[in-house]
Enzyme design. Structure first.
Site, PDB file in Angstrom:
ATOM      1  N   LEU A 187      -9.165   6.393   3.337  1.00  0.00           N
ATOM      2  CA  LEU A 187      -8.295   7.095   4.290  1.00  0.00           C
ATOM      3  C   LEU A 187      -6.873   6.673   3.921  1.00  0.00           C
ATOM      4  O   LEU A 187      -6.488   5.529   4.144  1.00  0.00           O
ATOM      5  CB  LEU A 187      -8.638   6.708   5.736  1.00  0.00           C
ATOM      6  CG  LEU A 187     -10.021   7.143   6.218  1.00  0.00           C
ATOM      7  CD1 LEU A 187     -10.286   6.624   7.630  1.00  0.00           C
ATOM      8  CD2 LEU A 187     -10.171   8.658   6.169  1.00  0.00           C
ATOM      9  N   PRO A 188      -6.099   7.608   3.342  1.00  0.00           N
ATOM     10  CA  PRO A 188      -4.884   7.224   2.588  1.00  0.00           C
ATOM     11  C   PRO A 188      -3.675   6.855   3.451  1.00  0.00           C
ATOM     12  O   PRO A 188      -2.665   7.548   3.444  1.00  0.00           O
ATOM     13  CB  PRO A 188      -4.615   8.475   1.755  1.00  0.00           C
ATOM     14  CG  PRO A 188      -5.147   9.598   2.588  1.00  0.00           C
ATOM     15  CD  PRO A 188      -6.338   9.051   3.324  1.00  0.00           C
ATOM     16  N   CYS A 189      -3.757   5.718   4.132  1.00  0.00           N
ATOM     17  CA  CYS A 189      -2.599   5.267   4.902  1.00  0.00           C
ATOM     18  C   CYS A 189      -1.478   4.821   3.969  1.00  0.00           C
ATOM     19  O   CYS A 189      -0.328   4.684   4.399  1.00  0.00           O
ATOM     20  CB  CYS A 189      -2.992   4.150   5.864  1.00  0.00           C
ATOM     21  SG  CYS A 189      -3.679   2.698   5.073  1.00  0.00           S
ATOM     22  N   HIS A 190      -1.795   4.630   2.678  1.00  0.00           N
ATOM     23  CA  HIS A 190      -0.730   4.253   1.731  1.00  0.00           C
ATOM     24  C   HIS A 190       0.267   5.409   1.528  1.00  0.00           C
ATOM     25  O   HIS A 190       1.354   5.193   1.015  1.00  0.00           O
ATOM     26  CB  HIS A 190      -1.333   3.824   0.387  1.00  0.00           C
ATOM     27  CG  HIS A 190      -2.188   4.860  -0.268  1.00  0.00           C
ATOM     28  ND1 HIS A 190      -3.526   5.014   0.022  1.00  0.00           N
ATOM     29  CD2 HIS A 190      -1.896   5.823  -1.188  1.00  0.00           C
ATOM     30  CE1 HIS A 190      -4.026   6.009  -0.705  1.00  0.00           C
ATOM     31  NE2 HIS A 190      -3.064   6.516  -1.439  1.00  0.00           N
ATOM     32  N   ARG A 191      -0.129   6.615   1.930  1.00  0.00           N
ATOM     33  CA  ARG A 191       0.781   7.761   1.777  1.00  0.00           C
ATOM     34  C   ARG A 191       1.735   7.903   2.965  1.00  0.00           C
ATOM     35  O   ARG A 191       2.545   8.824   2.990  1.00  0.00           O
ATOM     36  CB  ARG A 191      -0.037   9.056   1.603  1.00  0.00           C
ATOM     37  CG  ARG A 191      -0.847   9.079   0.312  1.00  0.00           C
ATOM     38  CD  ARG A 191      -1.745  10.301   0.202  1.00  0.00           C
ATOM     39  NE  ARG A 191      -2.748  10.087  -0.841  1.00  0.00           N
ATOM     40  CZ  ARG A 191      -3.946  10.676  -0.881  1.00  0.00           C
ATOM     41  NH1 ARG A 191      -4.282  11.546   0.060  1.00  0.00           N
ATOM     42  NH2 ARG A 191      -4.788  10.419  -1.852  1.00  0.00           N
TER      43      ARG A 191
END
Lengths: 158, 214
Positions: free
Chosen positions: B182-186
């Site tokens: 789940l791309p919270c890095h984006r």
């Protein structure tokens, strides 16, 4: 303190449980007994009281499972009555002849030795499992060891 | 291989005594390894394997992967402390936890493809049990930020239906139980700087660069 991940229980106590199973039923059936023990333990684990003596709990299950496995194979009842022939030579049979000799001991002596000398339990915990006192557990192990030593000196053990 | 739990087979409280009876110890590790595999199989078959885990090596360090029967439950960076993460899972979900790589084969191969730039989104069953309420709402919206894209905390707050909950979005990202997948890095700051990350600033930068280079 909450229960730790079961993986840690397997890693920490797996070897001792294997030694107990091997001491009670020998190396072949020991693997079945070990598997039954840890599967039963995994099933019951979430209900285990935190802070329980996990080792004594496992050894108790292991002893019951080892006897079940042995009965299922319908071999001679435990303990074995007659002494096995001494091995012809070499160290490969050492472990087996020791296990066979162990089986000739009275039940309490055999279990006291298995739990204390093989599984590494202190006598206080051995006594909990055997349902006797710490002194009685210590005496049972000592008597059993004396018999084994006598066998060893008589040349019946390598 | 990285194994966070029980590195030594003989780590018990009582040292194994080397009496004359302690025979045949040499074959033990191989036997125990075989027995462990057998236990994992039996446990899975009888639905007793509540949480399976393994550790995969990635360019951003070893990642702990943990899955329930429903799906991937947790991805954890080494800096979170893999032992501590497993202990929290034991307390919060179930202590029936085993090192059981097979259940995580698909997650591991999708991650491998992602890090090799051969995959731009994850297609895995997920178990959202570790996220509740608004945090879960935020996590649900993270996959809407496409591969190689970035969104501000404010934009994610708006997408999750609470435009003023910018801080809560930051918290949801910081406690994301499934980072990378789940791309919270984006999710970045409005001024374009990266902002904090559960895997640390270096990991966030590395992931954004990986996706930008594709």
């Amino acid at each position: 303190m909450p229960l730790e991940p079961f993986e840690r229980v397997v890693a920490r106590y797996g070897p001792a449980v294997l030694r107990v199973c091997t001491a009670v039923v020998g190396p072949v059936d020991a693997e079945d007994a070990w598997s039954e023990t840890f599967l039963a333990a995994l099933r019951a684990y979430p209900r285990l009281e935190p802070g329980s003596n996990v080792e004594a709990w496992l050894v108790t299950i292991a002893r019951r499972k080892a006897i079940d496995v042995h009965r299922a194979r319908s071999r001679a009842p435990l303990p074995v009555e007659e002494l096995p022939l001494p091995p012809a030579s070499g160290t490969e049979d050492d472990g087996r002849s020791l296990r066979e000799a162990l089986k000739t001991l009275p039940d309490k002596q055999r279990r006291a030795i298995a739990y204390h000398h093989l599984a590494g339990l202190p006598y206080a915990e051995v006594a909990v499992i055997l349902g006797n006192s710490e002194a009685a557990a210590r005496r049972a192990a000592a008597d059993g060891m004396k018999t084994l030593r006598a066998l060893h000196q008589a040349g019946d053990l390598p | 291989m990285n194994e966070p739990l029980g590195g030594s087979w003989n780590a018990g409280r009582h040292p194994a005594p080397h009496t004359p009876l302690d025979a045949g110890g040499a074959a033990e590790p191989a036997v125990l390894e075989r027995l462990h595999a057998r236990l994992v199989n039996a446990a899975a078959q009888e639905h007793l394997l509540d949480i399976a885990y393994r550790i995969v090596d990635t360019p951003i360090g070893p990642l702990l992967l943990a899955a329930s029967e429903q799906g991937l439950l947790r991805v954890a960076y080494a800096r979170e402390g893999h032992d501590a993460v497993l202990e929290k899972l034991a307390a919060r979900i179930s202590p029936r936890i085993l090192l059981a790589p097979a259940r995580l084969d698909r997650a591991a191969s999708e991650l491998e493809e992602y890090f090799a730039r051969r995959r731009t989104h994850f297609d895995l069953p997920l178990d959202f049990r570790l996220a509740k309420g608004f945090r879960r709402e935020v996590l649900n919206h993270l996959p809407d930020i496409g591969y190689g894209q970035k969104a501000s905390y404010a934009a994610v707050a708006a997408a999750a239906g609470s435009p003023r909950a910018v801080r809560a979005v930051g918290t949801a990202c910081a406690t994301n139980p499934l980072p990378v997948v789940l791309p919270c890095h984006r999710v970045v700051r409005s001024d374009g700087t990266a902002g904090g990350y559960v895997g640390g600033p270096d990991a966030k930068r590395a992931l954004l660069e990986l996706e930008a280079a594709a």
